[in-house]
Design an enzyme around this catalytic site. Structure first.
Site, PDB file in Angstrom:
ATOM      1  N   THR A   5      42.138  39.911 229.326  1.00 30.95           N
ATOM      2  CA  THR A   5      43.559  39.928 228.667  1.00 30.95           C
ATOM      3  C   THR A   5      44.051  39.135 230.267  1.00 30.95           C
ATOM      4  O   THR A   5      43.474  38.783 231.056  1.00 30.95           O
ATOM      5  CB  THR A   5      43.744  41.142 229.267  1.00 30.95           C
ATOM      6  OG1 THR A   5      45.190  41.936 228.571  1.00 30.95           O
ATOM      7  CG2 THR A   5      43.756  41.713 230.725  1.00 30.95           C
ATOM      8  N   GLY A 165      49.242  32.572 227.582  1.00 27.25           N
ATOM      9  CA  GLY A 165      48.731  33.135 225.928  1.00 27.25           C
ATOM     10  C   GLY A 165      48.406  32.068 225.275  1.00 27.25           C
ATOM     11  O   GLY A 165      48.243  31.563 224.629  1.00 27.25           O
ATOM     12  N   CYS A 168      44.689  30.204 226.983  1.00 30.83           N
ATOM     13  CA  CYS A 168      43.390  30.920 227.206  1.00 30.83           C
ATOM     14  C   CYS A 168      43.594  32.005 225.583  1.00 30.83           C
ATOM     15  O   CYS A 168      44.238  32.444 224.999  1.00 30.83           O
ATOM     16  CB  CYS A 168      43.886  32.228 228.225  1.00 30.83           C
ATOM     17  SG  CYS A 168      42.418  33.323 228.529  1.00 30.83           S
ATOM     18  N   THR A 171      44.131  36.143 225.856  1.00 33.01           N
ATOM     19  CA  THR A 171      45.332  36.146 225.952  1.00 33.01           C
ATOM     20  C   THR A 171      46.415  35.603 224.524  1.00 33.01           C
ATOM     21  O   THR A 171      46.166  34.706 224.092  1.00 33.01           O
ATOM     22  CB  THR A 171      45.869  35.485 226.922  1.00 33.01           C
ATOM     23  OG1 THR A 171      45.239  36.059 228.167  1.00 33.01           O
ATOM     24  CG2 THR A 171      47.727  35.892 227.578  1.00 33.01           C
TER      25      THR A 171
END
Length: 180
Positions: A5, A165, A168, A171
């Site tokens: 996350t 986001g 990754c 994410t």
């Protein structure tokens, strides 16, 4: 194990007014599969005076949240004293030393990372902290945007998490933000 996350905490002052925000993405990954895209990994604590977010094992993180919230209540919302006592208690407990989670906690005056080994780290600039698999991307983006872009705090957190986001794979861009 559930993992991966990005959580970003940001605090400071703009126009003579203090601010504190925390944001996180919504992705939960189990192995190489996304099992949830809209999870909530951030919380407001102690009568909305402290913000927190976690990365790592979900069950472990909830254990940490509960423990930290209990200590925060006993210290009447004093974040600094709470993180010190939290670290002491964490290191004494054999079970806690094996937890696979990290937390960011912040208020209008302080921002801390609580590591999986019981360490308490104050953000280098006492302004921006990030954890999780996309944490370094979010931290880099937030520092650059803070230094050069002069965005409103909420927009800075949102854009930094969007960049994480995009980079990754653990994410996503389903972003939730809380602010004081």
């Amino acid at each position: 194990m559930f993992e991966a996350t990005t959580i970003l905490g940001y605090r400071g002052e703009m126009g003579g007014k203090k601010f504190a925000l925390i944001g996180g993405d919504g992705q939960v990954t189990l192995g190489n599969c996304v099992v949830k895209a809209n999870a909530t990994k951030i919380r407001s604590l102690y009568h909305n005076q402290v913000l927190s977010g976690f990365a790592g094992s979900t069950a472990d993180a909830f254990s940490l949240f509960d423990m930290f919230e209990r200590i925060l209540e006993s210290k009447k919302g004093d974040l600094f004293k709470s993180v010190v006592d939290f670290s002491k208690e964490w290191r004494k407990d054999k079970y806690l030393r094996r937890l696979e989670a990290m937390m960011i906690v912040l208020n209008l005056d302080h921002i801390f990372i609580l590591s999986g080994t019981g360490d308490v780290l104050e953000a280098e600039d006492n302004k921006i902290a990030a954890i999780g698999s996309g944490g370094n991307y979010a931290l880099s983006a937030a520092r650059a945007l803070d230094h050069f872009a002069h965005l409103e705090p909420r927009k800075l957190v949102e854009e930094s998490l969007k960049i994480a986001g995009d980079l990754c794979i653990y994410t996503n861009t389903n972003i939730k933000i809380l602010e004081l």
